[in-house]
Design an enzyme around this catalytic site. Structure first.
Site, PDB file in Angstrom:
ATOM      1  CB  SER A 144      53.886 -30.465  22.217  1.00 51.99           C
ATOM      2  OG  SER A 144      52.979 -31.357  22.808  1.00 51.99           O
ATOM      3  CG  ASP A 202      55.490 -38.385  20.382  1.00 55.51           C
ATOM      4  OD1 ASP A 202      55.043 -38.463  21.540  1.00 55.51           O
ATOM      5  OD2 ASP A 202      55.594 -37.316  19.762  1.00 55.51           O
ATOM      6  CG  HIS A 211      55.815 -35.308  22.854  1.00 55.18           C
ATOM      7  ND1 HIS A 211      55.168 -35.378  21.629  1.00 55.18           N
ATOM      8  CD2 HIS A 211      55.299 -34.218  23.480  1.00 55.18           C
ATOM      9  CE1 HIS A 211      54.291 -34.391  21.525  1.00 55.18           C
ATOM     10  NE2 HIS A 211      54.361 -33.669  22.631  1.00 55.18           N
TER      11      HIS A 211
END
Length: 261
Positions: free
Chosen positions: A93, A215, A243
């Site tokens: 991320s 996602d 995610h």
């Protein structure tokens, strides 16, 4: 290196080093299932960003960490203390961009980057689709500021996806709840309003972009954009949904990284 500041843990054996970096609201444990699979072949480095996990909360400096560059400086500091050269950086991320910035600050430290669910900008901008409007991010941050625990309970299952496995969402919610609320609020603002699009074309490290299906934080078009902008990159669409494939599909993530390095 202030090892206590980032709760740095080194394990494994191997001539090359693989460093794992966690995303917003998480800590190094999010990489546990994947990292252990590389301990036989790599020196494995895990750490917590300041404000997360068992990092030193007293080391948090709002000015330093008002941009992702402050977090990247910590990565470089850890890397220099461990004398890293041509290492592999695996970032989930927001840490995908933190790793990218670290690779630019310290050329040669990381020969390869693995970006899991990356986004160089979360907010839509003209023709660029980031997945969120400015207003949506403002609302998200207001909710987080008003009710940290409520935000965590509501957002974690949506971010995780995999509704058929609610325990995954609960794991992420527990992680969110364990984060210092004030630091979480500031890190969320830095994360969601960062814009690192201009940095992508400067990345020299070989890069693997791992994109999840379905996602809500980093849509498929964002992963494709990242791949298009980074000169020496590969793109792989995972079967994993949500995610956080490091939790929901560790075997698939491990296999993809292994095939790349």
């Amino acid at each position: 290196m202030n090892q206590a500041r980032n709760n740095v843990k080194v394990s494994g054996a191997g001539s090359r080093t693989m460093m794992f970096s966690h995303g917003f609201g998480c800590d190094q444990h999010m990489w546990g299932l994947v990292a252990k699979e590389f301990e036989a072949d790599f020196r494995v480095v895990l750490f917590d960003h300041v404000g997360a996990g068992r990092s030193d909360l007293n080391a948090y400096d709002p000015e330093k960490y008002s941009s992702l560059g402050g977090y990247a400086d910590d990565v470089v500091e850890i890397g220099r203390a461990l004398q890293l050269s041509n290492a592999v950086f695996v970032g989930h991320s927001v840490s995908a961009m933190i790793g990218a910035l670290a690779s630019l600050k310290a050329p040669g430290m990381f020969g390869e980057l693995v970006m899991v669910g990356p986004s160089p900008r979360y907010v839509d901008d003209g023709d660029y689709v980031g997945g969120f409007s400015h207003e949506q991010v403002d609302e998200l941050l207001e909710f987080l500021a008003a009710n940290h625990l409520g935000w965590s309970a509501a957002m974690a299952p949506a971010i995780m996806g995999n509704a058929d496995r609610p325990e995954l969402g609960e794991t992420l919610a527990d992680s969110f709840c364990a984060t210092d609320p004030e630091i979480a609020r500031q890190f969320a603002r830095v994360t969601f309003f960062s814009d690192n699009r201009a940095d992508l074309s400067r990345i020299e490290a070989r890069t693997l972009v791992l994109q999840c299906s379905e996602d809500i934080i980093a849509p498929t078009c964002v992963g494709e954009y990242v791949h298009q902008q980074i000169p020496n990159s590969e793109y792989r669409l995972l079967n994993a949904t949500g995610h956080c494939p490091n939790l929901s599909a560790p075997a698939e993530v491990t296999a993809a990284i292994r095939a790349f390095v």
